[in-house]
Design an enzyme around this catalytic site. Structure first.
Site, PDB file in Angstrom:
ATOM      1  N   LEU A 187       0.880  -1.158   0.000  1.00 58.90           N
ATOM      2  CA  LEU A 187       0.000   0.000   0.000  1.00 58.90           C
ATOM      3  C   LEU A 187       0.919   1.210   0.000  1.00 58.90           C
ATOM      4  O   LEU A 187       1.894   1.240   0.754  1.00 58.90           O
ATOM      5  CB  LEU A 187      -0.894   0.026   1.247  1.00 58.90           C
ATOM      6  CG  LEU A 187      -1.969  -1.054   1.382  1.00 58.90           C
ATOM      7  CD1 LEU A 187      -2.717  -0.878   2.700  1.00 58.90           C
ATOM      8  CD2 LEU A 187      -2.950  -1.002   0.221  1.00 58.90           C
ATOM      9  N   ASP A 188       0.644   2.211  -0.841  1.00 65.08           N
ATOM     10  CA  ASP A 188       1.547   3.356  -0.868  1.00 65.08           C
ATOM     11  C   ASP A 188       1.469   4.144   0.436  1.00 65.08           C
ATOM     12  O   ASP A 188       0.587   3.931   1.265  1.00 65.08           O
ATOM     13  CB  ASP A 188       1.296   4.239  -2.102  1.00 65.08           C
ATOM     14  CG  ASP A 188      -0.082   4.867  -2.116  1.00 65.08           C
ATOM     15  OD1 ASP A 188      -0.464   5.473  -1.106  1.00 65.08           O
ATOM     16  OD2 ASP A 188      -0.773   4.763  -3.150  1.00 65.08           O
ATOM     17  N   ARG A 189       2.385   5.067   0.589  1.00 60.86           N
ATOM     18  CA  ARG A 189       2.560   5.759   1.866  1.00 60.86           C
ATOM     19  C   ARG A 189       1.299   6.460   2.365  1.00 60.86           C
ATOM     20  O   ARG A 189       1.010   6.474   3.565  1.00 60.86           O
ATOM     21  CB  ARG A 189       3.695   6.772   1.731  1.00 60.86           C
ATOM     22  CG  ARG A 189       4.159   7.365   3.039  1.00 60.86           C
ATOM     23  CD  ARG A 189       5.296   8.333   2.793  1.00 60.86           C
ATOM     24  NE  ARG A 189       5.809   8.874   4.043  1.00 60.86           N
ATOM     25  CZ  ARG A 189       6.704   9.841   4.103  1.00 60.86           C
ATOM     26  NH1 ARG A 189       7.214  10.360   2.984  1.00 60.86           N
ATOM     27  NH2 ARG A 189       7.125  10.303   5.272  1.00 60.86           N
ATOM     28  N   THR A 191      -1.849   5.673   1.520  1.00 58.76           N
ATOM     29  CA  THR A 191      -3.022   4.792   1.545  1.00 58.76           C
ATOM     30  C   THR A 191      -3.100   4.080   2.888  1.00 58.76           C
ATOM     31  O   THR A 191      -2.093   3.634   3.427  1.00 58.76           O
ATOM     32  CB  THR A 191      -2.952   3.756   0.407  1.00 58.76           C
ATOM     33  OG1 THR A 191      -2.927   4.435  -0.846  1.00 58.76           O
ATOM     34  CG2 THR A 191      -4.159   2.827   0.441  1.00 58.76           C
TER      35      THR A 191
END
Length: 319
Positions: A187-189, A191
């Site tokens: 999951l990106d930073r 999200t």
């Protein structure tokens, strides 16, 4: 597109007939006030950090104690295995995830297991953790599989370490297992939401392989209202650099403004949801994953984690 996502995390979201119910959205406050739990010292190893979210209310104390006891027993059992100098060969094999202990006994009797280059068919044989154990031509390890479900907060990246010294999900689950676990996917930073961490390499490969089609549900908040025309375009598929981004389902969230969207996908392209909306002129203000491969963040506060139950692990293995 008249199908609605539920108002809260407790309400059901069903994608197709016969498919199990799923949860979506944010849960509202529980009745019973927010009075802090009195007495005792909280065990950080059991429920993660209290940095995020409020302390349990008085009405939730009994449930939390029961959950904590179960978590503690699981962690104690794992920790006990870690500090043993030797281990029975059948348990060593079972801990590697290949089969049960009883099935491991059959493999040993049949002469299918080697220890340090020699076939061992002795029942009850003890091995050291430094021994080289081979089954079916492949080295195996004695680590018992551990599965940690984290409700990731914003500002953490989904890697085991970061060259820029940024916070990672590993900081949040540092006390979850004596074994080293790894994030399943990313999951990106910015999200938030559900992410699974495990030391089970076979499970990780299964859940992240494109052919597996792990289902994911996200709660998306946009910078402006989504039009019905654009929703239809997304449902039909938006072309990105990798190809057409297939969306399984998309809908407005019932009782919420039209800039809050529920979307279900199975593709795992980098930042795919953000790029889908950006292609149509929208910016994603917040993105929260509420379900991954049937696992939800229900009863897990932001920044907290829990160990999967035996039933949940079995469900993943049967997917």
């Amino acid at each position: 597109m008249d199908k609605k996502f539920g108002k809260t995390e407790q309400e059901s979201f069903v994608t197709s007939k016969g498919e199990e119910k799923r949860s979506f959205g944010n849960s509202g406050p529980k009745r019973g006030g927010s009075r802090p739990v009195s007495g005792g010292i909280r065990n950080k190893d059991e429920r993660g950090s209290l940095k995020y979210g409020k302390r349990p209310s008085h009405g939730e104390e009994r449930t939390d104690k029961t959950r904590s006891f179960v978590q503690k027993r699981r962690l104690e059992k794992i920790d006990k295995d870690v500090h043993k100098d030797t281990i029975r060969l059948n348990k060593y094999i079972a801990n590697s995830g290949i089969c049960s202990r009883r099935e491991a006994d059959d493999l040993i009797v049949q002469g299918l297991v080697e220890v340090n280059g020699k076939v061992v068919n002795e029942m009850g044989y003890q091995v050291q953790k430094t021994d080289k154990v081979v089954f079916d031509g492949q080295n195996i390890t004695p680590e018992k599989p551990v599965y940690v479900l984290l409700n990731k907060p914003k500002g953490y990246i989904s890697t085991t370490k970061d060259d820029k010294a940024r916070k990672t999900v590993m900081d949040l689950v540092a006390n979850a297992s004596p074994y080293r676990v790894f994030p399943v996917g990313r999951l990106d930073r910015s999200t938030t939401g559900v992410i699974l961490l495990t030391n089970d390499g076979h499970m990780t490969k299964k859940l992240t392989h494109p052919s597996f089609d792990a289902k994911k549900i996200y709660h998306v908040t946009l910078d402006k209202k989504l039009t019905h025309e654009d929703m239809k375009l997304i449902a039909e598929g938006i072309r990105l650099d990798e190809g057409v981004a297939v969306v399984d389902q998309i809908s407005f969230i019932e009782g919420k403004p039209k800039n809050e969207i529920g979307i279900e996908i199975h593709i795992g392209w980098n930042r795919v949801i953000r790029r889908i909306f950006q292609r149509l002129g929208y910016e994603v203000e917040s993105l929260d994953r509420v379900m991954f491969a049937g696992l939800t963040k229900k009863n897990i506060k932001r920044g907290h984690w829990r160990i999967l139950t035996e039933q949940e692990v079995n469900n993943l293995k049967m997917l």
